[in-house]
Design an enzyme around this catalytic site. Structure first.
Site, PDB file in Angstrom:
ATOM      1  N   ASP A  15       0.832  -1.216   0.000  1.00 16.75           N
ATOM      2  CA  ASP A  15       0.000   0.000   0.000  1.00 16.75           C
ATOM      3  C   ASP A  15       0.862   1.261   0.000  1.00 16.75           C
ATOM      4  O   ASP A  15       1.970   1.264   0.530  1.00 16.75           O
ATOM      5  CB  ASP A  15      -0.922  -0.033   1.229  1.00 16.75           C
ATOM      6  N   TRP A  20       2.910   8.006  -2.451  1.00 14.51           N
ATOM      7  CA  TRP A  20       4.325   8.149  -2.847  1.00 14.51           C
ATOM      8  C   TRP A  20       4.423   9.098  -4.044  1.00 14.51           C
ATOM      9  O   TRP A  20       5.284   9.979  -4.091  1.00 14.51           O
ATOM     10  CB  TRP A  20       4.891   6.773  -3.187  1.00 14.51           C
ATOM     11  N   ARG A  28      -0.860   9.411  -9.828  1.00 15.47           N
ATOM     12  CA  ARG A  28      -0.853   8.152  -9.083  1.00 15.47           C
ATOM     13  C   ARG A  28      -0.173   7.000  -9.841  1.00 15.47           C
ATOM     14  O   ARG A  28       0.489   6.171  -9.249  1.00 15.47           O
ATOM     15  CB  ARG A  28      -2.290   7.732  -8.725  1.00 15.47           C
ATOM     16  N   HIS A  32       2.439   3.595  -8.994  1.00 16.49           N
ATOM     17  CA  HIS A  32       2.198   2.172  -9.303  1.00 16.49           C
ATOM     18  C   HIS A  32       3.374   1.588 -10.090  1.00 16.49           C
ATOM     19  O   HIS A  32       3.781   0.458  -9.886  1.00 16.49           O
ATOM     20  CB  HIS A  32       0.907   2.004 -10.109  1.00 16.49           C
ATOM     21  N   TRP A  64     -12.200  -2.266  -7.528  1.00 12.52           N
ATOM     22  CA  TRP A  64     -12.978  -1.986  -8.756  1.00 12.52           C
ATOM     23  C   TRP A  64     -13.695  -0.647  -8.646  1.00 12.52           C
ATOM     24  O   TRP A  64     -14.137  -0.101  -9.661  1.00 12.52           O
ATOM     25  CB  TRP A  64     -14.011  -3.083  -9.018  1.00 12.52           C
ATOM     26  N   LEU A 126      10.293 -21.162  -4.526  1.00 11.44           N
ATOM     27  CA  LEU A 126       9.408 -20.171  -3.898  1.00 11.44           C
ATOM     28  C   LEU A 126       8.066 -20.218  -4.609  1.00 11.44           C
ATOM     29  O   LEU A 126       8.005 -20.347  -5.829  1.00 11.44           O
ATOM     30  CB  LEU A 126      10.021 -18.763  -4.049  1.00 11.44           C
ATOM     31  N   ARG A 185      -4.927  -1.545   9.240  1.00  9.51           N
ATOM     32  CA  ARG A 185      -6.127  -2.327   8.899  1.00  9.51           C
ATOM     33  C   ARG A 185      -5.771  -3.443   7.924  1.00  9.51           C
ATOM     34  O   ARG A 185      -4.721  -3.447   7.308  1.00  9.51           O
ATOM     35  CB  ARG A 185      -7.230  -1.420   8.334  1.00  9.51           C
ATOM     36  N   SER A 187      -8.030  -4.430   5.416  1.00  3.91           N
ATOM     37  CA  SER A 187      -8.631  -4.141   4.109  1.00  3.91           C
ATOM     38  C   SER A 187      -9.108  -5.384   3.357  1.00  3.91           C
ATOM     39  O   SER A 187      -8.907  -5.494   2.132  1.00  3.91           O
ATOM     40  CB  SER A 187      -7.664  -3.319   3.232  1.00  3.91           C
ATOM     41  N   GLU A 198       1.633 -13.155  12.590  1.00  4.71           N
ATOM     42  CA  GLU A 198       2.277 -11.996  13.206  1.00  4.71           C
ATOM     43  C   GLU A 198       2.119 -10.797  12.265  1.00  4.71           C
ATOM     44  O   GLU A 198       2.311 -10.920  11.054  1.00  4.71           O
ATOM     45  CB  GLU A 198       3.773 -12.264  13.430  1.00  4.71           C
TER      46      GLU A 198
HETATM   47  C1  IPE Z   1      -5.417  -2.693  -0.009  1.00  2.96           C
HETATM   48  O1  IPE Z   1      -5.083  -1.375  -0.262  1.00  2.96           O
HETATM   49  C2  IPE Z   1      -5.487  -3.449  -1.306  1.00  2.96           C
HETATM   50  C3  IPE Z   1      -4.223  -3.685  -1.983  1.00  2.96           C
HETATM   51  C4  IPE Z   1      -3.029  -3.372  -1.543  1.00  2.96           C
HETATM   52  C5  IPE Z   1      -4.334  -4.361  -3.243  1.00  2.96           C
HETATM   53  P1  IPE Z   1      -6.191  -0.224  -0.394  1.00  2.96           P
HETATM   54  O2  IPE Z   1      -5.461   1.028  -0.657  1.00  2.96           O
HETATM   55  O3  IPE Z   1      -7.210  -0.631  -1.389  1.00  2.96           O
HETATM   56  O4  IPE Z   1      -6.837  -0.245   1.053  1.00  2.96           O
HETATM   57  P2  IPE Z   1      -7.782   0.811   1.788  1.00  2.96           P
HETATM   58  O5  IPE Z   1      -8.935   1.062   0.890  1.00  2.96           O
HETATM   59  O6  IPE Z   1      -6.992   2.041   2.032  1.00  2.96           O
HETATM   60  O7  IPE Z   1      -8.168   0.148   3.066  1.00  2.96           O
HETATM   61  C1  IPE Z   2      -1.534   0.238  -3.364  1.00  2.45           C
HETATM   62  O1  IPE Z   2      -1.320   1.603  -3.405  1.00  2.45           O
HETATM   63  C2  IPE Z   2      -1.792  -0.353  -4.709  1.00  2.45           C
HETATM   64  C3  IPE Z   2      -3.162  -0.860  -4.920  1.00  2.45           C
HETATM   65  C4  IPE Z   2      -4.127  -0.873  -4.049  1.00  2.45           C
HETATM   66  C5  IPE Z   2      -3.446  -1.409  -6.237  1.00  2.45           C
HETATM   67  P1  IPE Z   2      -2.536   2.619  -3.417  1.00  2.45           P
HETATM   68  O2  IPE Z   2      -2.928   2.883  -4.824  1.00  2.45           O
HETATM   69  O3  IPE Z   2      -3.644   2.152  -2.547  1.00  2.45           O
HETATM   70  O4  IPE Z   2      -1.848   3.921  -2.800  1.00  2.45           O
HETATM   71  P2  IPE Z   2      -2.459   4.933  -1.738  1.00  2.45           P
HETATM   72  O5  IPE Z   2      -2.979   4.127  -0.594  1.00  2.45           O
HETATM   73  O6  IPE Z   2      -3.535   5.678  -2.439  1.00  2.45           O
HETATM   74  O7  IPE Z   2      -1.300   5.800  -1.335  1.00  2.45           O
HETATM   75 MG    MG Z   3      -4.072   2.405  -0.575  1.00  2.00          MG
END
Ligand code: IPE
Ligand code: IPE
Ligand code: MG
Length: 237
Positions: A15, A20, A28, A32, A64, A126, A185, A187, A198
């Site tokens: 996440d 970043w 964004r 990624h 989605w 792995l 969390r 999620s 852990e």
């Molecule tokens: C969790 O990240 C899902 C993935 C890393 C694929 P999110 O960015 O979707 O989580 P929330 O919505 O902040 O809880």
């Molecule tokens: C995690 O980074 C990647 C996915 C959930 C696909 P985010 O896209 O959720 O990045 P933030 O949480 O918005 O910083």
């Molecule tokens: Mg996120």
């Protein structure tokens, strides 16, 4: 490099890509893209550290709901990763496995996912699980539905049997769950499977989570005492 108490199965909620990028005044998708480089780095480090199973949360059932453009960018990154990496994974003896409801993906992606699993099916150093359209609740529900459909006797339903109906069938529960970006969390990631896992949460954003950050998480894990409900003296005897 040798480290002690290496977890057999590590799961990661990757996440913080968006933040970043935002910190750098970039869109964004830039985050990624950088995050994808860490996937490669962490997969290679996992093999090097002697981890047996790595499970990465790449796309949740809730993701989605994101803007269409972001979803299609993530899908194209996924395709790019697989096309680029599958040969390398096979060469490194890494088995690729996808968990989640893959039926929701377009045919070209489904074929790519299935082919890459096939190509690496005999690899054994792995196991790399990538969770796509995965939700912990959806996982539990699909298991319940299949158990009902198979008319399994009530007396036969136990934790072992139930685990074998989940997407993670046959895979040991994670020993360590890492979440980057400082969110406390789950999620909707693995719910059933993390009963005694852990947890390690770091403020580091995923695109900054390099091999050294990973090592810190493993060192932290190595100092934990896992009691599984027992008392310390029972564990140390
Ligand atoms: C969790 O990240 C899902 C993935 C890393 C694929 P999110 O960015 O979707 O989580 P929330 O919505 O902040 O809880
Ligand atoms: C995690 O980074 C990647 C996915 C959930 C696909 P985010 O896209 O959720 O990045 P933030 O949480 O918005 O910083
Ligand atoms: Mg996120």
């Amino acid at each position: 490099m040798t480290m002690k108490n290496i977890p057999e199965h590590v799961a990661i909620i990757m996440d913080g890509n968006g933040r970043w990028a935002k910190n750098r005044n970039k869109p964004r998708f830039y985050g990624h893209k950088e995050g994808m480089k860490r996937v490669k780095e962490i997969v290679e480090a996992s093999k090097e550290f002697g981890i047996k199973v790595l499970t990465l949360f790449a796309f949740s059932t809730e993701n989605w709901e994101r803007p269409k453009e972001e979803i299609s960018f993530l899908m194209s990154l996924l395709k790019e990763y697989i096309k680029k990496e599958v040969k390398e994974l096979k060469k490194n003896n890494i088995k690729l496995n996808f968990i989640g409801d893959l039926s929701k993906f377009p045919d070209d992606i489904k074929n790519l996912l299935n082919n890459s699993m096939e190509i690496t099916s005999n690899c054994s150093d792995l196991m790399l699980n990538i969770a796509l359209n995965y939700g912990g609740r959806a996982d539990i529900l699909q298991a319940v539905k299949r158990i009902v459909a198979e008319k399994i006797d009530e007396e036969k339903i136990n934790e072992q049997l139930f685990s074998n109906f989940l997407y993670t069938k046959g895979i040991k529960d994670p020993d360590l769950l890492i979440r980057t970006s400082g969110e406390y969390r789950i999620s909707n990631f693995l719910l059933w499977q993390i009963a005694y896992t852990e947890l390690y949460i770091t403020d580091t954003l995923w695109p900054d989570f390099d091999k050294n950050e990973f090592k810190k998480a493993l060192e932290d894990f190595s100092k934990r005492e896992r009691r599984f409900g027992k008392i310390s003296e029972q564990i140390n005897n």
